[in-house]
Enzyme design. Structure first.
Site, mmCIF file in Angstrom:
data_model
loop_
_atom_site.group_PDB
_atom_site.id
_atom_site.type_symbol
_atom_site.label_atom_id
_atom_site.label_comp_id
_atom_site.label_asym_id
_atom_site.label_seq_id
_atom_site.Cartn_x
_atom_site.Cartn_y
_atom_site.Cartn_z
ATOM 1 N N THR A 1 6.965 -4.196 -0.467
ATOM 2 C CA THR A 1 7.475 -4.052 0.901
ATOM 3 C C THR A 1 8.415 -2.855 0.956
ATOM 4 O OG1 THR A 1 7.272 -6.410 1.352
ATOM 5 C CG2 THR A 1 8.820 -5.179 2.718
ATOM 6 N N LYS B 1 3.872 -5.010 8.157
ATOM 7 C CA LYS B 1 4.686 -5.898 7.324
ATOM 8 C C LYS B 1 6.124 -5.963 7.864
ATOM 9 C CE LYS B 1 6.283 -7.982 3.498
ATOM 10 N NZ LYS B 1 5.927 -9.232 2.876
ATOM 11 N N LYS C 1 17.488 -7.515 2.358
ATOM 12 C CA LYS C 1 16.701 -6.296 2.114
ATOM 13 C C LYS C 1 15.650 -6.082 3.204
ATOM 14 C CE LYS C 1 13.191 -6.405 -0.976
ATOM 15 N NZ LYS C 1 11.917 -5.935 -0.421
#
Lengths: 293, 293
Positions: free
Chosen positions: A97, A173, A241
């Protein structure tokens, strides 16, 4: 195709089961990770162990990266030399990611070296990786995507070609994580309110989990929000994050994302309280802190 | 029980199908509404039409209220005299969405008059009302709840006794609406971001609707967010009202609700732009306004 060797860097909680899924589908796998236990697990499944990221890629046509973030992707490809080691015309599949703009920039450098990049982040978590049932959001030119589709199909249950430009997979994503993070914080906000007024939490979850108020996160994480110290399936700091990546994507595209920004602050608050490595359901502790509970 | 007459005030989009469901289950219904078309529809289904709210309640053991808000509940019961008209020991079932504290206060007045109140808001919308499949969140002392359960069962598919104190049903509904409103705004925020980066919206909805990012609202309202002028299933202003109730409940219980407060502002912004009567999916217009689109 099934005797092709795939290079694989990043044999962590997600990467190792993904590499094992490639083995199970008949691919040879040459893997690298700094963790000796992960290397041993791959070797036990019939994989080859490389001494470095560059050796994992050396002369191959496909290299999969399942490292932690964009900085590690860059380090593996350019500092450790994996990109240059890959065969001329070879393909790097970035499955970590990463921020969309960072992926686009890395893709441009890879193209300039005569290689290709497929931007292919995943959802489905460790359970999805173990079951080879991940959803994979792949962005690449159509012929590049078509050529590596069998590799993705070995690891995923749902493979979607989301667009021709690397960075578009990362953006899908990112949007996915925006929703996950906001839904998690919303579930915490709702259950924290319910707990202040003496409504039984199990009754509450039964109702909202079966109504228009339901979300996947509410049904999955809601029960763990009611536990003091639940099993960790994914940590608070993962959303610190990932929502950070969401905010970065918002800045880069000049999109105001007020709910995501607020949810990010709630995960940061839970982390600041010392719960960064706790299960992400424990974002509810930030709400308890807000109300002095 | 099935020949009992139920008083019913508030024959709107929800109330009329609920009153018809009571008829279908074999109850006699004596109804009142200011709208002549609603009165005619009940009469056509074999209901009796009252000339006032007090007449709808006169001498009966059960009165159902499906009016717009707590102010209308108070007006019907105390100004129009429906509470006093009800038989001694009779039960008022309040099914409108009201602030928890207001319901508790109304219940106290009703008890002081020798009547009972069941706090029984619903979820499931007009479709649920027509199918007699509503979820009903009922709060009342156990014997009071047990006595009117057959009345609720005629209108709902899932009847949950959430607690003994009137106000607790309203609180469960409040928490339900908090989640619905935040999930709606989150879906709008996510799709507005996706639209800025050239990812096909249908591809995006396919992925996030089937992943951990999914919510009931995303799957139901997401497709309508992509339409310029969708059919109205529930209006933006309903969430201006319902999230207002959420914020009131937060103040009354001293619970900070930052995501709900922010979602409320987004619905207010869409309403301020002139979209208050548009489908609630059009909260996405507030995001388009934020980004100048």
């Amino acid at each position: 195709m099934t005797t092709e060797t795939i290079g694989f860097v990043g044999l962590g909680a997600m990467g190792l089961p993904m590499a094992l899924a490639l083995r199970k589908a008949g691919f040879a796998v040459r893997g690298f990770d700094l963790n000796p236990a992960a290397r041993a697990a791959l070797a036990a499944a019939g994989g080859t162990i490389a001494a470095s990221a560059a050796e994992a890629a050396d002369g191959l046509g496909v290299l999969v990266l399942m490292v932690v973030n964009a900085a590690q992707v860059e380090a593996v490809l350019f500092e450790d030399g994996a990109a240059a080691a890959l065969a001329e015309g070879g393909t790097v599949i970035v499955m970590a990611t990463c921020p969309p703009r960072a992926v686009a920039a890395i893709a441009a450098r890879i193209e300039a070296m005569g290689r290709r990049l497929v931007d292919a982040p995943v959802s489905g978590g460790v359970a999805g990786a173990i079951a080879a049932g991940l959803t994979i959001m792949a962005a690449a030119a159509a012929p590049v995507f078509a050529a590596i589709r069998p590799v993705l199909a070995a690891m995923g249950g749902k493979i979607v070609h989301v667009g021709p430009e690397p960075g578009q997979g990362a953006m899908v994503k990112t949007v996915n994580q925006l929703l996950c993070g906001v839904h998690l914080a919303a579930a915490a906000e709702a259950l924290a309110l319910a707990s202040r007024v003496g409504v039984d939490a199990a009754v509450m979850l039964d109702i909202v989990g079966g109504s228009a108020a339901s979300s996947w996160m509410l049904r999955d994480r809601g029960p763990r929000m009611l536990q003091a110290d639940p099993e960790v399936t994914s940590a608070v700091d993962i959303f610190v994050k990932d929502l950070g990546i969401v905010m970065e994507a918002g800045r880069d595209t000049k999109a105001a994302l007020p709910l995501a920004a607020l949810a990010h602050q709630m995960f940061l608050a839970a982390s600041a309280q010392g719960h960064g490595r706790a299960d992400d359901s424990q974002v509810i502790r930030a709400y308890k802190g807000l109300s002095g509970a």
